[in-house]
Design a protein around this motif. Structure first.
Motif, PDB file in Angstrom:
ATOM      1  N   HIS A 153      41.890  41.477  34.213  1.00 39.68           N
ATOM      2  CA  HIS A 153      43.232  40.892  34.357  1.00 39.68           C
ATOM      3  C   HIS A 153      44.273  41.984  34.596  1.00 39.68           C
ATOM      4  O   HIS A 153      44.347  42.949  33.843  1.00 39.68           O
ATOM      5  N   ASP A 154      45.055  41.822  35.642  1.00 40.95           N
ATOM      6  CA  ASP A 154      46.188  42.703  35.932  1.00 40.95           C
ATOM      7  C   ASP A 154      47.167  41.916  36.791  1.00 40.95           C
ATOM      8  O   ASP A 154      47.023  41.839  38.008  1.00 40.95           O
ATOM      9  N   LYS A 155      48.159  41.325  36.151  1.00 43.43           N
ATOM     10  CA  LYS A 155      49.061  40.427  36.874  1.00 43.43           C
ATOM     11  C   LYS A 155      49.910  41.160  37.906  1.00 43.43           C
ATOM     12  O   LYS A 155      50.411  40.540  38.850  1.00 43.43           O
ATOM     13  N   SER A 156      50.066  42.467  37.760  1.00 41.98           N
ATOM     14  CA  SER A 156      50.882  43.217  38.717  1.00 41.98           C
ATOM     15  C   SER A 156      50.104  43.578  39.982  1.00 41.98           C
ATOM     16  O   SER A 156      50.701  43.941  40.991  1.00 41.98           O
ATOM     17  N   LYS A 157      48.765  43.501  39.929  1.00 39.95           N
ATOM     18  CA  LYS A 157      47.942  43.870  41.080  1.00 39.95           C
ATOM     19  C   LYS A 157      46.849  42.826  41.274  1.00 39.95           C
ATOM     20  O   LYS A 157      45.731  42.987  40.768  1.00 39.95           O
ATOM     21  N   PRO A 158      47.138  41.756  41.989  1.00 37.27           N
ATOM     22  CA  PRO A 158      46.126  40.730  42.233  1.00 37.27           C
ATOM     23  C   PRO A 158      44.889  41.297  42.927  1.00 37.27           C
ATOM     24  O   PRO A 158      44.966  42.270  43.676  1.00 37.27           O
ATOM     25  N   PHE A 159      43.766  40.701  42.677  1.00 37.57           N
ATOM     26  CA  PHE A 159      42.465  41.100  43.209  1.00 37.57           C
ATOM     27  C   PHE A 159      42.204  40.255  44.459  1.00 37.57           C
ATOM     28  O   PHE A 159      42.195  39.033  44.388  1.00 37.57           O
ATOM     29  N   VAL A 160      41.994  40.900  45.605  1.00 35.59           N
ATOM     30  CA  VAL A 160      41.866  40.184  46.872  1.00 35.59           C
ATOM     31  C   VAL A 160      40.507  40.469  47.501  1.00 35.59           C
ATOM     32  O   VAL A 160      40.097  41.622  47.619  1.00 35.59           O
ATOM     33  N   ILE A 161      39.814  39.409  47.914  1.00 34.41           N
ATOM     34  CA  ILE A 161      38.525  39.528  48.594  1.00 34.41           C
ATOM     35  C   ILE A 161      38.667  38.937  49.988  1.00 34.41           C
ATOM     36  O   ILE A 161      39.089  37.780  50.138  1.00 34.41           O
ATOM     37  N   GLU A 162      38.326  39.705  50.997  1.00 34.97           N
ATOM     38  CA  GLU A 162      38.417  39.254  52.383  1.00 34.97           C
ATOM     39  C   GLU A 162      37.015  39.012  52.927  1.00 34.97           C
ATOM     40  O   GLU A 162      36.154  39.887  52.870  1.00 34.97           O
ATOM     41  N   ILE A 163      36.794  37.785  53.453  1.00 36.08           N
ATOM     42  CA  ILE A 163      35.491  37.395  53.986  1.00 36.08           C
ATOM     43  C   ILE A 163      35.725  36.793  55.368  1.00 36.08           C
ATOM     44  O   ILE A 163      36.124  35.634  55.484  1.00 36.08           O
ATOM     45  N   ASP A 164      35.503  37.576  56.408  1.00 33.17           N
ATOM     46  CA  ASP A 164      35.824  37.116  57.770  1.00 33.17           C
ATOM     47  C   ASP A 164      37.272  36.635  57.796  1.00 33.17           C
ATOM     48  O   ASP A 164      38.178  37.408  57.531  1.00 33.17           O
ATOM     49  N   LYS A 165      37.509  35.348  58.061  1.00 35.20           N
ATOM     50  CA  LYS A 165      38.867  34.820  58.139  1.00 35.20           C
ATOM     51  C   LYS A 165      39.326  34.189  56.827  1.00 35.20           C
ATOM     52  O   LYS A 165      40.413  33.629  56.747  1.00 35.20           O
ATOM     53  N   VAL A 166      38.509  34.305  55.805  1.00 30.70           N
ATOM     54  CA  VAL A 166      38.816  33.710  54.505  1.00 30.70           C
ATOM     55  C   VAL A 166      39.318  34.784  53.548  1.00 30.70           C
ATOM     56  O   VAL A 166      38.817  35.910  53.537  1.00 30.70           O
ATOM     57  N   SER A 167      40.321  34.432  52.749  1.00 32.34           N
ATOM     58  CA  SER A 167      40.852  35.348  51.747  1.00 32.34           C
ATOM     59  C   SER A 167      40.815  34.666  50.379  1.00 32.34           C
ATOM     60  O   SER A 167      41.214  33.508  50.245  1.00 32.34           O
ATOM     61  N   VAL A 168      40.298  35.380  49.365  1.00 33.07           N
ATOM     62  CA  VAL A 168      40.234  34.875  47.996  1.00 33.07           C
ATOM     63  C   VAL A 168      41.111  35.770  47.137  1.00 33.07           C
ATOM     64  O   VAL A 168      40.937  36.989  47.117  1.00 33.07           O
ATOM     65  N   LEU A 169      42.069  35.171  46.420  1.00 30.96           N
ATOM     66  CA  LEU A 169      43.042  35.935  45.650  1.00 30.96           C
ATOM     67  C   LEU A 169      43.029  35.480  44.203  1.00 30.96           C
ATOM     68  O   LEU A 169      43.128  34.294  43.905  1.00 30.96           O
ATOM     69  N   VAL A 170      42.904  36.461  43.273  1.00 27.08           N
ATOM     70  CA  VAL A 170      42.881  36.151  41.853  1.00 27.08           C
ATOM     71  C   VAL A 170      43.667  37.216  41.093  1.00 27.08           C
ATOM     72  O   VAL A 170      43.972  38.284  41.624  1.00 27.08           O
ATOM     73  N   VAL A 171      43.969  36.909  39.827  1.00 30.96           N
ATOM     74  CA  VAL A 171      44.605  37.889  38.955  1.00 30.96           C
ATOM     75  C   VAL A 171      43.610  38.376  37.912  1.00 30.96           C
ATOM     76  O   VAL A 171      43.430  39.554  37.696  1.00 30.96           O
ATOM     77  N   GLY A 172      42.930  37.465  37.253  1.00 25.32           N
ATOM     78  CA  GLY A 172      41.896  37.804  36.291  1.00 25.32           C
ATOM     79  C   GLY A 172      41.104  36.556  35.980  1.00 25.32           C
ATOM     80  O   GLY A 172      41.622  35.627  35.365  1.00 25.32           O
ATOM     81  N   THR A 173      39.857  36.499  36.407  1.00 25.72           N
ATOM     82  CA  THR A 173      39.064  35.278  36.263  1.00 25.72           C
ATOM     83  C   THR A 173      37.621  35.589  36.625  1.00 25.72           C
ATOM     84  O   THR A 173      37.285  36.719  36.968  1.00 25.72           O
ATOM     85  N   SER A 174      36.740  34.594  36.559  1.00 24.36           N
ATOM     86  CA  SER A 174      35.343  34.791  36.953  1.00 24.36           C
ATOM     87  C   SER A 174      34.922  33.697  37.919  1.00 24.36           C
ATOM     88  O   SER A 174      35.284  32.529  37.747  1.00 24.36           O
ATOM     89  N   PHE A 175      34.171  34.089  38.931  1.00 23.99           N
ATOM     90  CA  PHE A 175      33.807  33.147  39.981  1.00 23.99           C
ATOM     91  C   PHE A 175      32.637  33.710  40.783  1.00 23.99           C
ATOM     92  O   PHE A 175      32.330  34.904  40.726  1.00 23.99           O
TER      93      PHE A 175
END
Length: 322
Positions: free
Chosen positions: A165-187
């Motif tokens: 968890h880091d609310k100041s720096k979201p975690f971003v995953i780029e997959i081709d044209k798809v983007s997944v954005l989280v702050v702190g979680t599991s998936f």
């Protein structure tokens, strides 16, 4: 996007929704990322040089913006800075005095470090403390300056993310044209055979593609097929996405086609349901993921009254004749 919000982001003073807004803006275009990188360099330079300055701040700020325009920086709409951020004008003066623009011309894009699972399930710990479990043959890469830029490029395979968890720096995953954005979680993310699947185990995840965006909560998922532009979320109905972490195929009233799909992915097999009459049948049992495919098929067939035969590379499933 305003400079005030970017400053708050650099100071780690943004609220969670503000951090997500900034990160979404950064992911929107390369020019936005370039602007932010140069904005951040100004900030870092200003901290070293901000002791005293006799130069008129308003005039220096005007010169600074003019200089930026000459460098073809695509800056966002800039509103007048609040008094609390007056120091940034001083920083601009000092950066100009120090001729820091020469350093900007030497700007090098962020590099990425690769992670590959190979022929075994692999666990990795990222620099920010996020924990990853990579299924066999999964490939991804993460930014070399990851503590400041939590960005991941997902190439292929299946990975479970437990994000710090880091609310100041979201975690971003780029997959081709798809983007997944989280702050702190599991998936869990699976990107195979031109399909992308995101299943949320805890927390909240935002998935976007073009102008489309959806929010997933615990127990929800989205399946994205190549050529389809709509994002539709649904409830996750089983635990099979977890098999490579738990070493179990938990079948709890699972439809046979779903079982076949997972076994084909796990064993790189070509199991085919050769009898349409059994496609609607379900199964209740638990199989071990570290045993052979033949052993698990034998258990399935004995439980459901089926049989399987090999036809070259294919395995055909059908009803056992009485």
């Amino acid at each position: 996007m305003t400079d005030e919000l970017l400053i708050k982001f650099l100071l780690n003073e943004t609220r969670e929704e503000e951090s997500i807004t900034v990160q979404t803006w950064l992911n929107a275009s390369a020019s936005n990322k370039d602007y932010f990188e140069q904005f951040e360099k100004i900030w870092n330079s200003s901290k070293k040089l901000s002791a005293n300055s006799p130069v008129d701040e308003n005039e220096a700020w005007r010169r600074f913006k003019q200089k930026a325009a000459q460098k073809n920086i695509n800056e966002p709409i800039v509103r007048p800075l609040k008094p609390a951020y007056k120091w940034l004008r001083v920083a601009a003066v000092l950066v100009l005095i120090a001729a820091a623009w020469s350093a900007y011309n030497l700007f090098v894009p962020v590099s990425y470090k690769s992670l590959t699972a190979g022929n075994a399930v692999t666990k990795e710990l990222l620099p920010d403390g996020s924990e990853l479990t990579l299924n066999k043959n999964a490939e991804l890469s993460y930014a070399s300056n990851f503590k400041r830029n939590r960005n991941v490029h997902f190439q292929k395979g299946e990975v479970f993310f437990n994000v710090a968890h880091d609310k100041s720096k979201p975690f971003v995953i780029e997959i081709d044209k798809v983007s997944v954005l989280v702050v702190g979680t599991s998936f869990n993310i699976k990107h195979l055979n031109e399909l992308t699947e995101v299943i949320v185990e805890t927390g909240i995840v935002k998935v976007s593609m073009g102008s489309e965006e959806i929010t997933l909560h615990k127990g929800e998922k989205v399946l994205i097929k190549k050529g389809v532009h709509d994002l539709v979320k649904e409830q996750n109905s089983d635990e099979l996405y977890n098999y490579y972490r738990t070493n179990k195929f938990v079948l709890n009233g699972t439809p046979l086609p779903r079982v076949v799909q997972i076994l084909n992915e796990a064993y790189h097999a070509q199991i085919i349901i050769n009898d349409p009459a059994i496609k609607k049948e379900t199964i209740f049992t638990t199989l071990k993921a570290d045993t052979t495919l033949e052993a698990n098929l034998t258990t399935i067939c004995s439980t459901m009254g089926l049989k399987f035969v090999r036809n070259e590379q294919r395995i055909l499933l059908s009803k056992q004749k009485k």
